[in-house]
Design a protein around this motif. Structure first.
Motif, PDB file in Angstrom:
ATOM      1  N   SER A  33       0.844  -1.192   0.000  1.00 10.17           N
ATOM      2  CA  SER A  33       0.000   0.000   0.000  1.00 10.17           C
ATOM      3  C   SER A  33       0.876   1.238   0.000  1.00 10.17           C
ATOM      4  N   ILE A 201      -5.392   4.844   5.996  1.00  5.50           N
ATOM      5  CA  ILE A 201      -4.253   4.173   6.618  1.00  5.50           C
ATOM      6  C   ILE A 201      -4.675   2.850   7.259  1.00  5.50           C
ATOM      7  N   HIS A 202      -5.913   2.788   7.772  1.00  8.87           N
ATOM      8  CA  HIS A 202      -6.398   1.546   8.389  1.00  8.87           C
ATOM      9  C   HIS A 202      -6.540   0.465   7.328  1.00  8.87           C
ATOM     10  N   PHE A 205      -3.062  -0.878   6.423  1.00 12.07           N
ATOM     11  CA  PHE A 205      -2.482  -1.847   7.362  1.00 12.07           C
ATOM     12  C   PHE A 205      -3.296  -3.132   7.442  1.00 12.07           C
ATOM     13  N   LYS A 206      -4.592  -3.027   7.201  1.00 13.76           N
ATOM     14  CA  LYS A 206      -5.440  -4.220   7.230  1.00 13.76           C
ATOM     15  C   LYS A 206      -5.116  -5.160   6.066  1.00 13.76           C
ATOM     16  N   SER A 208      -2.514  -4.940   3.520  1.00 14.13           N
ATOM     17  CA  SER A 208      -1.244  -5.135   2.822  1.00 14.13           C
ATOM     18  C   SER A 208      -0.152  -5.736   3.668  1.00 14.13           C
ATOM     19  N   THR A 209       0.857  -6.244   3.005  1.00 16.61           N
ATOM     20  CA  THR A 209       2.009  -6.827   3.681  1.00 16.61           C
ATOM     21  C   THR A 209       3.069  -5.772   3.939  1.00 16.61           C
ATOM     22  N   ARG A 210       2.904  -4.607   3.307  1.00 21.07           N
ATOM     23  CA  ARG A 210       3.900  -3.548   3.442  1.00 21.07           C
ATOM     24  C   ARG A 210       3.252  -2.215   3.125  1.00 21.07           C
ATOM     25  N   VAL A 211       3.582  -1.208   3.928  1.00 17.44           N
ATOM     26  CA  VAL A 211       3.017   0.126   3.703  1.00 17.44           C
ATOM     27  C   VAL A 211       4.144   1.103   3.398  1.00 17.44           C
ATOM     28  N   THR A 232       6.522  -2.911   7.099  1.00 21.07           N
ATOM     29  CA  THR A 232       5.815  -3.433   8.278  1.00 21.07           C
ATOM     30  C   THR A 232       5.958  -4.949   8.298  1.00 21.07           C
TER      31      THR A 232
END
Ligand code: ADP
Ligand code: ADP
Length: 232
Positions: A33, A201-202, A205-206, A208-211, A232
Motif C-alpha cells: 500500500s 491508513i487503516h 495496514f489491514k 497489505s504486507t507492506r506500507v 511493516t
C-alpha cells in the motif's frame, strides 16, 4: 523474489521534484500500500510501474529489465472511478480488458480465439460476482459493482501485477468491507502482486504486507517532495 525494482528513481517536472531518490524492491506476491498526502507523488509512482511514464533519472525494473512505455499484459489497473466504459455492457467491458495496442479488437476474433476470450470473460465475471449482470450497462450498477467490473477488466489478461489507485475511496464503508474481502481473495488465489494507493491508513495496514509512506517536506510546503518508506 524481487519483481519490481526502483533504483535511485527521480521524477521531475521542470523545477518540481515529485519523487526523489526512490530505491526499493517489491517482492513477487506482496501486497504493497502507498499512503501519503495528495501531491506526494503516489499516482506518479503507479504511472511509473504502469510504464506510462519514465523516470527523469534512475531505473524502474521488472524482472531486472527496464520497463518500457508499452501496453503490457503483466499489469492491470483500477482507478477510483471511470475505469469502465458507459456505452459498453458489463460483458463487453470485461472483454475490453483484453485489448492491447495493435492486437485485434475482440469483436474481430473468430473461432477458437473468440471462444477462449468469451470463456475468460465469463470466468472473470464469476470471480467478481457479476455473472448475473453481464448484459447490464455500468450506469445500472452500484458503485461497488462498478469497481468489481473494473477489477474483472483489469484481471482478464491474468496480469502478475494489479495496480489500484484509491479503488474504494468513493464507496460506502459496508461495501468497502466486501471489496476488501474480494481483493484479498483474488490476491491469495491468483498469486498477484498488488500495489494500492489509498488515503485510508487503516485499510492499508489491514490489507497489505507492506506500507510505503510518501511525504512532502515539512519545513516548506512549496519545497520538493520527499520520499519515505516504512516496512511493516
Ligand atoms: P498524489 O497521487 O500523491 O496526489 P501525484 O503523483 O498525482 O501525487 O502528483 C505529485 C505532484 O506532481 C503534484 O504536485 C502534481 O501537481 C505534480 N504532477 C503530476 N503530474 C505532472 C505533470 N505531468 N506535469 C507537472 N506536474 C505534475
Ligand atoms: P457483437 O457481435 O454484438 O458485436 P462482440 O463481437 O463484441 O458482440 O462480442 C464478443 C463475443 O462475446 C461474441 O462471441 C459474443 O457472442 C459474445 N458475447 C457478447 N455478449 C455476451 C454475453 N452477455 N454473454 C456471453 N457471450 C457474449
Amino acid at each position: 523474489s524481487t519483481l519490481l525494482s526502483f533504483r535511485d528513481v527521480w521524477v521531475e517536472y521542470g523545477e518540481k521534484v515529485v519523487l526523489e531518490r526512490v530505491s526499493l524492491d517489491i517482492e513477487e506476491g506482496s501486497f504493497v500500500s502507498v499512503v501519503g498526502p495528495s501531491g506526494a507523488g503516489k499516482s506518479t509512482f503507479l504511472r511509473l510501474i504502469l510504464g506510462q511514464e519514465g523516470p527523469t533519472r534512475g531505473k524502474v525494473l521488472l524482472d531486472d529489465v527496464a520497463l518500457k512505455p508499452e501496453c503490457n499484459p503483466d499489469r492491470g489497473v483500477v482507478f477510483q472511478r471511470y475505469s469502465v466504459f458507459p456505452h459498453l455492457t458489463v460483458f463487453k467491458n470485461v472483454l475490453f480488458g483484453l485489448e492491447c495496442g495493435a492486437a485485434p479488437f475482440t469483436a474481430r476474433l473468430f473461432g477458437a480465439r473468440r471462444k477462449a476470450a468469451v470463456e475468460q470473460a465469463m470466468e472473470m465475471l464469476d470471480a467478481v460476482g457479476l455473472a448475473h449482470s453481464r448484459d447490464a450497462y455500468p450506469a445500472q450498477l452500484s458503485g461497488g459493482m462498478q469497481q468489481r467490473l473494473a477489477i474483472a477488466q483489469a484481471l482478464i489478461k491474468h496480469p502478475r501485477i494489479l495496480l489500484l489507485d484509491e479503488p474504494f475511496g468513493a464507496l460506502d464503508p459496508g461495501i468497502r468491507l466486501d471489496m476488501h474481502a474480494l481483493v484479498t481473495g483474488l490476491w491469495q488465489e491468483r498469486g498477484l502482486t498488488i500495489v494500492m494507493v489509498t488515503h485510508d491508513i487503516h485499510e492499508a495496514f489491514k490489507l497489505s504486507t507492506r506500507v510505503l509512506a510518501f511525504d512532502k517536506r515539512r519545513h516548506d510546503p512549496h519545497a520538493p517532495h520527499r520520499f519515505g518508506a516504512t516496512a511493516t
